[in-house]
Design a protein around this motif. Structure first.
Motif, PDB file in Angstrom:
ATOM      1  N   GLU A  31      37.357 135.263 -12.951  1.00  0.00           N
ATOM      2  CA  GLU A  31      38.205 134.243 -12.327  1.00  0.00           C
ATOM      3  C   GLU A  31      39.541 134.826 -11.871  1.00  0.00           C
ATOM      4  O   GLU A  31      40.162 134.319 -10.949  1.00  0.00           O
ATOM      5  CB  GLU A  31      38.460 133.076 -13.289  1.00  0.00           C
ATOM      6  CG  GLU A  31      37.313 132.090 -13.409  1.00  0.00           C
ATOM      7  CD  GLU A  31      36.268 132.526 -14.425  1.00  0.00           C
ATOM      8  OE1 GLU A  31      36.483 133.557 -15.097  1.00  0.00           O
ATOM      9  OE2 GLU A  31      35.227 131.848 -14.527  1.00  0.00           O
ATOM     10  N   LEU A 129      26.361 127.586  -8.792  1.00  0.00           N
ATOM     11  CA  LEU A 129      26.100 127.313 -10.195  1.00  0.00           C
ATOM     12  C   LEU A 129      27.227 127.900 -11.042  1.00  0.00           C
ATOM     13  O   LEU A 129      27.719 128.965 -10.754  1.00  0.00           O
ATOM     14  CB  LEU A 129      24.797 128.042 -10.544  1.00  0.00           C
ATOM     15  CG  LEU A 129      23.921 127.496 -11.625  1.00  0.00           C
ATOM     16  CD1 LEU A 129      23.380 126.155 -11.204  1.00  0.00           C
ATOM     17  CD2 LEU A 129      22.793 128.476 -11.874  1.00  0.00           C
ATOM     18  N   ASP A 130      27.609 127.197 -12.081  1.00  0.00           N
ATOM     19  CA  ASP A 130      28.658 127.707 -12.975  1.00  0.00           C
ATOM     20  C   ASP A 130      28.208 128.955 -13.714  1.00  0.00           C
ATOM     21  O   ASP A 130      27.116 129.000 -14.211  1.00  0.00           O
ATOM     22  CB  ASP A 130      28.990 126.635 -14.021  1.00  0.00           C
ATOM     23  CG  ASP A 130      30.252 125.913 -13.615  1.00  0.00           C
ATOM     24  OD1 ASP A 130      30.958 126.435 -12.739  1.00  0.00           O
ATOM     25  OD2 ASP A 130      30.501 124.828 -14.170  1.00  0.00           O
TER      26      ASP A 130
ATOM     27  N   THR B 102      22.326 123.581 -16.078  1.00  0.00           N
ATOM     28  CA  THR B 102      22.017 124.995 -16.196  1.00  0.00           C
ATOM     29  C   THR B 102      23.308 125.780 -16.086  1.00  0.00           C
ATOM     30  O   THR B 102      24.100 125.560 -15.181  1.00  0.00           O
ATOM     31  CB  THR B 102      21.066 125.414 -15.065  1.00  0.00           C
ATOM     32  OG1 THR B 102      19.928 124.545 -15.132  1.00  0.00           O
ATOM     33  CG2 THR B 102      20.615 126.842 -15.231  1.00  0.00           C
ATOM     34  N   SER B 104      25.067 129.587 -15.910  1.00  0.00           N
ATOM     35  CA  SER B 104      24.719 130.968 -15.623  1.00  0.00           C
ATOM     36  C   SER B 104      25.697 131.946 -16.274  1.00  0.00           C
ATOM     37  O   SER B 104      25.315 132.974 -16.792  1.00  0.00           O
ATOM     38  CB  SER B 104      24.688 131.132 -14.102  1.00  0.00           C
ATOM     39  OG  SER B 104      25.045 132.410 -13.740  1.00  0.00           O
ATOM     40  N   ASP B 105      26.982 131.606 -16.290  1.00  0.00           N
ATOM     41  CA  ASP B 105      27.997 132.487 -16.844  1.00  0.00           C
ATOM     42  C   ASP B 105      28.289 132.068 -18.288  1.00  0.00           C
ATOM     43  O   ASP B 105      28.640 130.920 -18.543  1.00  0.00           O
ATOM     44  CB  ASP B 105      29.265 132.383 -15.989  1.00  0.00           C
ATOM     45  CG  ASP B 105      30.317 133.398 -16.409  1.00  0.00           C
ATOM     46  OD1 ASP B 105      30.231 133.914 -17.536  1.00  0.00           O
ATOM     47  OD2 ASP B 105      31.217 133.664 -15.597  1.00  0.00           O
ATOM     48  N   LYS B 107      30.698 132.418 -20.043  1.00  0.00           N
ATOM     49  CA  LYS B 107      32.055 131.890 -20.240  1.00  0.00           C
ATOM     50  C   LYS B 107      32.084 130.363 -20.220  1.00  0.00           C
ATOM     51  O   LYS B 107      32.955 129.749 -20.789  1.00  0.00           O
ATOM     52  CB  LYS B 107      32.968 132.381 -19.121  1.00  0.00           C
ATOM     53  CG  LYS B 107      33.396 133.778 -19.340  1.00  0.00           C
ATOM     54  CD  LYS B 107      34.805 134.003 -18.844  1.00  0.00           C
ATOM     55  CE  LYS B 107      35.355 135.217 -19.510  1.00  0.00           C
ATOM     56  NZ  LYS B 107      34.375 136.292 -19.582  1.00  0.00           N
ATOM     57  N   HIS B 108      31.136 129.775 -19.506  1.00  0.00           N
ATOM     58  CA  HIS B 108      31.147 128.318 -19.386  1.00  0.00           C
ATOM     59  C   HIS B 108      30.311 127.642 -20.457  1.00  0.00           C
ATOM     60  O   HIS B 108      30.150 126.430 -20.458  1.00  0.00           O
ATOM     61  CB  HIS B 108      30.650 127.911 -17.994  1.00  0.00           C
ATOM     62  CG  HIS B 108      31.478 128.491 -16.893  1.00  0.00           C
ATOM     63  ND1 HIS B 108      32.755 128.070 -16.635  1.00  0.00           N
ATOM     64  CD2 HIS B 108      31.240 129.484 -16.021  1.00  0.00           C
ATOM     65  CE1 HIS B 108      33.261 128.772 -15.631  1.00  0.00           C
ATOM     66  NE2 HIS B 108      32.360 129.653 -15.245  1.00  0.00           N
TER      67      HIS B 108
END
Lengths: 130, 597
Positions: A31, A129-130, B102, B104-105, B107-108
């Motif tokens: 980020e 996507l996150d 869903t 992917s990272d 961190k989340h």
């Protein structure tokens, strides 16, 4: 293996070794960095995306800009390949089309360094996507 | 090391290796070779990522994609789709159990959001078998700084200032301990690393040694410098083969670089490390017992004083610290005590690693700042209780600790608050229990463990714990009385007061804390002869409801002891005197006619 003889030696070693771990360090904090995604589907590669990606990786490093350059699949803008998405921390991602090496250079110099927009922006019509 | 465009990190902790992470690594490498990408993609086996629930974990960088429950046969697809085509393999991504999104990272993910990784900083990030990767992340810089720029006393002052307390369970200030060892003059001194991790359910020390062995070696050398010791010994249990292998590799590499051995970094300071293997006795986590075991004697504790700082291994001044404590040291030196002591609570600084286990959704290894509440750990990081059941208690501190209940959920976790709540930090095991767990049986389980592990030196511990276990057994069999409960409490207090070492002084804690928090449950065992959780077999009775039973005979045909009688198409009856309570009938019944009472 050569012995590490002093603290200065150790520091020198660290400097050398660091660049090889750089990619991992950066992905720890994506980020905070400029993220560039290069569309690398068949159409992208055929239009020169691979060269553009290599250019971006090497040149941003040379010019001292901390970036994460990743490849992504087809963004769907086949008419404007190669396409890249650039996200500056805190800003919305922007997609540029028809990016050859010359355009990539412009994007780095004008948009990434100074925030000036350059030609060839494609309105984003997808969600990441996150 | 070449400069690669992409890195693939595979978890090489014991858990993920048991689920074939080595085969995944091989298949990934084969697939990369087949596509001619050897120069672009690096495959690295790292230490534990902590998210053991969903292992094996594969993480692809730089886009930080976190794949869970990967199988060796997925390797080709990962390379083909993610690496070549740049498309994420959706079916292998983590799905949030709450909102079904869903992610992917990593961190989340809720599991990682609240974590701060100090002791685990390199676990799941570097290849533990490559010292270069450790050095690239400031490895051995702290040792270099101490040797070149700090005196032993300023190092000790820095550690004291940081507020670091022993992570093995006692919570004794580390800087103070180092100072004691430094003050005692002797021709030979020793630094010992206690890697005899014995709490059931705790595996942070193993994971640190497997994922970042150099951090412990570096810290031991720093400790040696402060106290004037040139020998370090790691006491590790032989049942940690992977940790032993990685330590051996690390020691060899550090010697080759001259980071262990004579005249380290040209400073004139000598330090080397060797290993001793323990046979896995719980009591050997106690420092005097550990030292005796290292000397080849029986692993039994002795009276302190003399403290090991005066007379320890071979009668010489010895400083013993736990693995996790050591892993914090290099960071404190590099970043400074004032950075470290801003993290955590008032009297407990820094972070603590916890091993989450039991009836919790995200089983795994986490590191959170001291002072994080139990609720945050269990519900936000741990993802709540399995199968939507109700939270009942969490056992902290293993067999020496106690249980915390719903009323403690908002207590900030640190050394002192846990003791005030009747439990203890211990080494950081957290076993979560739900409504289906019987607290009397739980206390019995831990007593079984201490009875087995008591070294037998002190009578209160050797005999007393046995008696405690017998009483608990009696209660779970439905033969207990109210007087037994008073006896349990009295005996527990005596054992605590009269035992020599930490094992006996804390072994009755599970009994006392369950008596305190779940007295009703004990009462219902002794008065009503009922176990609400349905765990005490002797107190259960399987009953067939004649209204619901259609007489299909399925239960009687499956009963291994033939205790179910009844004609076809008529209600059946269980003969309670013969029933062994195996539950086979209830499992087979298609009409829900059988229940437990």
């Amino acid at each position: 293996m050569a012995k590490v003889k002093s603290l200065a030696d150790l520091k020198r070693m660290k400097e050398e070794l660091q660049s090889k771990m750089d990619l991992r360090e950066k992905s720890n904090d994506p980020e905070g960095l400029v993220q560039i995604k290069v569309a690398m589907a068949t159409c992208g590669i055929a239009s020169g995306a691979k060269e553009v990606m290599e250019f971006l990786i090497e040149e941003t490093a040379k010019r001292g800009i901390r970036t994460v350059v990743t490849q992504t699949g087809c963004m769907g803008y086949c008419y404007a390949e190669p396409t890249i998405e650039v996200q500056i921390p805190g800003k919305e991602p922007i997609v540029f089309g028809d990016v050859d090496i010359k355009k990539a250079d412009q994007i780095v110099e004008k948009y990434i360094k100074n925030g000036e927009l350059v030609d060839g922006i494609i309105p984003v019509n997808y969600k990441t996507l996150d | 090391m070449e400069k690669y465009k992409m890195h693939i990190l595979i978890c090489g902790g014991t858990g993920c290796r048991a689920s074939a992470s080595e085969a995944i690594q091989n298949n990934l490498q084969d697939a990369i070779k087949a596509k001619g990408l050897e120069d672009e993609v690096q495959v690295v086996m790292t230490g534990c990522f902590g998210f053991c629930e969903k292992g094996p974990i594969v993480k692809i960088l730089p886009d930080n994609t976190f794949y869970v429950e990967v199988k060796p046969e997925d390797a080709e697809e990962l390379i083909e789709e993610h690496i070549i085509k740049g498309r994420k393999v959706m079916r292998l991504l983590y799905v949030d159990p709450e909102n079904k999104e869903t992610i992917s990272d990593s961190k989340h993910m809720g599991f990682y959001k609240k974590q701060i990784r100090i002791a685990l900083r390199n676990c799941g990030f570097i290849n533990p078998e490559n010292v270069d990767e450790y050095i690239a992340r400031d490895g051995y810089a702290a040792l270099g700084k101490c040797l070149a720029e700090m005196t032993p006393q300023t190092v000790i002052d820095e550690i004291k200032e940081s507020g670091l307390r022993g992570r093995g369970g006692g919570g004794f200030p580390t800087g103070l301990k180092w100072e004691f060892a430094a003050k005692n003059e002797a021709d030979q001194k020793y630094v010992v690393c206690n890697a005899d991790e014995g709490d059931p359910g705790a595996f942070m020390d193993r994971s640190i040694l497997e994922g970042d062995p150099h951090s412990v070696l570096e810290a031991m050398a720093i400790c040696g410098y402060t106290m004037g010791a040139d020998k370090g010994v790691i006491y590790i249990r032989a049942e940690y083969p992977l940790a032993i292998t990685r330590l051996k590799v690390a020691i060899k590499q550090a010697r080759e670089y001259g980071l262990l051995g004579n005249d380290i970094l040209g400073s004139g300071f000598n330090f080397d490390v060797e290993m001793r293997y323990g046979a896995g006795a719980f009591v050997c986590g106690e420092e005097t017992a550990l030292i005796h075991s290292m000397e080849g004697l029986r692993g039994e504790p002795t009276v302190k004083p003399p403290f090991p700082a005066e007379s320890g291994y071979n009668g010489k001044p010895t400083n013993v610290n736990n693995v996790e404590t050591f892993a914090n040291i290099p960071v404190i030196i590099n970043k400074g005590a004032s950075w470290f002591n801003k993290i955590g609570s008032e009297k407990s600084k820094g972070t603590k690693v916890f091993a989450l286990a039991g009836k919790i959704n995200n089983v795994g290894l986490i590191e959170v700042p001291m002072g994080t509440t139990l609720r945050e750990v269990i519900y936000e990081i741990g993802g709540g209780i399995k199968d939507g059941k109700k939270f009942k208690a969490v056992q902290t501190g293993g067999p020496s600790g106690g249980c915390l209940t719903e009323k403690h959920l908002d207590t900030p976790i640190d050394f002192d608050n846990l003791i005030a709540a009747g439990s203890m930090m211990g080494s950081g095991g957290m076993i979560v229990m739900d409504e289906d767990d019987c607290m009397v049986s739980m206390a019995k389980f831990y007593l079984e463990f201490t009875v087995e592990e008591s070294c037998g030196k002190c009578t209160p511990c050797r005999v007393g714990n046995k008696r405690l276990h017998e009483l608990l057994d009696k209660i779970t069999l439905g033969n207990g009385t109210r007087e037994d409960l008073d006896l349990l409490r009295n005996l527990s207090t005596v054992i605590k007061d009269t035992s020599l070492c930490g094992l006996g002084q804390t072994s009755p804690n599970p009994v006392l804390s369950t008596l305190e928090n779940f007295y009703d449950e004990y009462i219902s065992h002794v008065e009503d002869h009922k176990c609400a959780a349905g765990q005490c077999k002797a107190l259960m009775q399987y009953v067939i409801d004649p209204e619901l039973c259609v007489g299909c005979t399925l239960c009687s045909r499956n009963c291994p002891v033939d205790c179910i009688a009844g004609e076809r198409k008529e209600a059946h009856v269980i003969d309670a005197s013969k029933c062994i309570k195996c539950g086979a009938c209830m499992e087979k019944c298609k009409f829900n006619a059988i229940s437990i009472q």
